[in-house]
Design a protein around this motif. Structure first.
Motif, PDB file in Angstrom:
ATOM      1  N   ILE A 235       3.193  52.669  88.035  1.00  0.00           N
ATOM      2  CA  ILE A 235       2.099  52.568  87.065  1.00  0.00           C
ATOM      3  C   ILE A 235       0.901  51.870  87.698  1.00  0.00           C
ATOM      4  O   ILE A 235      -0.251  52.282  87.503  1.00  0.00           O
ATOM      5  N   THR A 253      -8.580  52.630  85.041  1.00  0.00           N
ATOM      6  CA  THR A 253      -7.858  53.773  85.582  1.00  0.00           C
ATOM      7  C   THR A 253      -8.713  55.021  85.564  1.00  0.00           C
ATOM      8  O   THR A 253      -9.562  55.201  84.687  1.00  0.00           O
ATOM      9  N   THR A 258      -2.168  60.104  82.144  1.00  0.00           N
ATOM     10  CA  THR A 258      -0.839  59.720  82.618  1.00  0.00           C
ATOM     11  C   THR A 258      -0.439  58.356  82.079  1.00  0.00           C
ATOM     12  O   THR A 258       0.720  58.148  81.687  1.00  0.00           O
ATOM     13  N   ILE A 259      -1.390  57.425  82.053  1.00  0.00           N
ATOM     14  CA  ILE A 259      -1.102  56.102  81.496  1.00  0.00           C
ATOM     15  C   ILE A 259      -0.660  56.240  80.034  1.00  0.00           C
ATOM     16  O   ILE A 259       0.329  55.637  79.604  1.00  0.00           O
ATOM     17  N   GLU A 262       2.868  57.761  79.903  1.00  0.00           N
ATOM     18  CA  GLU A 262       3.944  56.903  80.390  1.00  0.00           C
ATOM     19  C   GLU A 262       4.140  55.650  79.544  1.00  0.00           C
ATOM     20  O   GLU A 262       5.274  55.199  79.351  1.00  0.00           O
ATOM     21  N   LEU A 263       3.036  55.101  79.024  1.00  0.00           N
ATOM     22  CA  LEU A 263       3.140  53.818  78.320  1.00  0.00           C
ATOM     23  C   LEU A 263       3.007  53.949  76.807  1.00  0.00           C
ATOM     24  O   LEU A 263       3.392  53.043  76.066  1.00  0.00           O
TER      25      LEU A 263
END
Length: 290
Positions: A235, A253, A258-259, A262-263
């Motif tokens: 990450i 970012t 994607t962040i 993923e989160l």
């Protein structure tokens, strides 16, 4: 049409490299915000365009002309506004105009007097008695009154109160709406650039480290906040820069999708500012992580 095209620019002082193979270009009718930490060469870059310092290598093309071979014509089409007043302090603006009429082939006296009235500039008072804000407004009026097509501004609002800064940038916005003028503005007050800039260029280690449009910054980047336990080596690699505290992390970012994937709800995202870009890409440490 390209107003500015710089290729492989080098400049050193006392064998210390300041600009190291810098490339930069700007199309007509746009505003470029030039940012970077103190001492990275922003003023040297601007002075190189004006041939106020001699470059050691590379090429600078302005309005499609070499800035050395066509220096006189290039300069006649550029306006320069600097935080340190270059006006003759003992003269009035009327006295100054008598000099400028001979210096600029396209000087427009009627336009100058309209700007003086609009900016509340006393024509008969000695410039040494002007406030810093009045001197800056005078410099801008002069730059606009010889029909300059490219306005270069080096820390134009440093030390000025918010009202004066607002007025200066309002004039710039109006000029952009009414003409095809281009602006290059170097400033540490990045919030001012948010109001007018089309592009931002981050100068770092003698080169342009980041060049992007304001639309790209707002739409393709994100400022993220979340708990420290959400971070993993994978990450962290998605961030241009990170800061950590006892209550969590914050970072910039270029891959917000994607962040978010993923989160999920562990992170809060918001649009970044120019200041965020500068902070998280110039901090010490690998990848700007602090």
């Amino acid at each position: 049409m390209k107003v500015l095209d710089i290729r492989n620019l080098y400049k050193s002082y006392n064998r210390k490299a300041v600009l190291t193979g810098l490339d930069l270009s700007l199309e007509e009718g746009f505003v470029l915000g030039l940012i970077g930490e103190n001492g990275v060469g922003k003023t040297t870059l601007l002075k190189s365009m004006l041939n106020l310092v001699r470059i050691d290598g590379g090429q600078i093309s302005i309005f499609g002309m070499d800035h050395l071979n066509s220096e006189r014509e290039v300069r006649s089409r550029i306006g320069f506004v600097h935080e340190a007043s270059y006006l003759f302090e003992e003269l009035s603006l009327l006295d100054t105009e008598r000099i400028l009429v001979r210096a600029y082939s396209r000087w427009d006296s009627s336009l100058f007097h309209r700007y003086a009235e609009r900016l509340q500039l006393p024509l008969h008072q000695r410039i040494k008695n002007f406030s810093k804000g009045m001197k800056m407004r005078s410099a801008l009026a002069i730059a606009l009154s010889h029909h300059a097509e490219l306005i270069i501004m080096d820390e134009p609002t440093s030390g000025l109160d918010p009202r004066v800064r607002h007025d200066l940038y309002r004039i710039i916005r109006e000029e952009l709406m009414q003409s095809r003028r281009s602006f290059i503005i170097s400033t540490h007050i990045t919030s001012d650039l948010e109001k007018v800039a089309d592009y931002v260029a981050l100068l770092q280690e003698g080169r342009i480290a980041t060049f992007l449009s304001m639309d790209e910054l707002r739409e393709e980047y994100a400022l993220c906040r979340g708990p420290l336990e959400a971070l993993s080596p994978e990450i962290e690699e998605l961030f241009l820069g990170l800061s950590r505290s006892e209550i969590g992390f914050q970072g910039l970012t270029g891959d917000p999708a994607t962040i978010r994937r993923e989160l999920g709800e562990q992170t809060v995202m918001e649009r970044p500012t120019i200041e965020d870009l500068m902070i998280y890409t110039t901090s010490e440490g690998e990848g700007g992580r602090i």
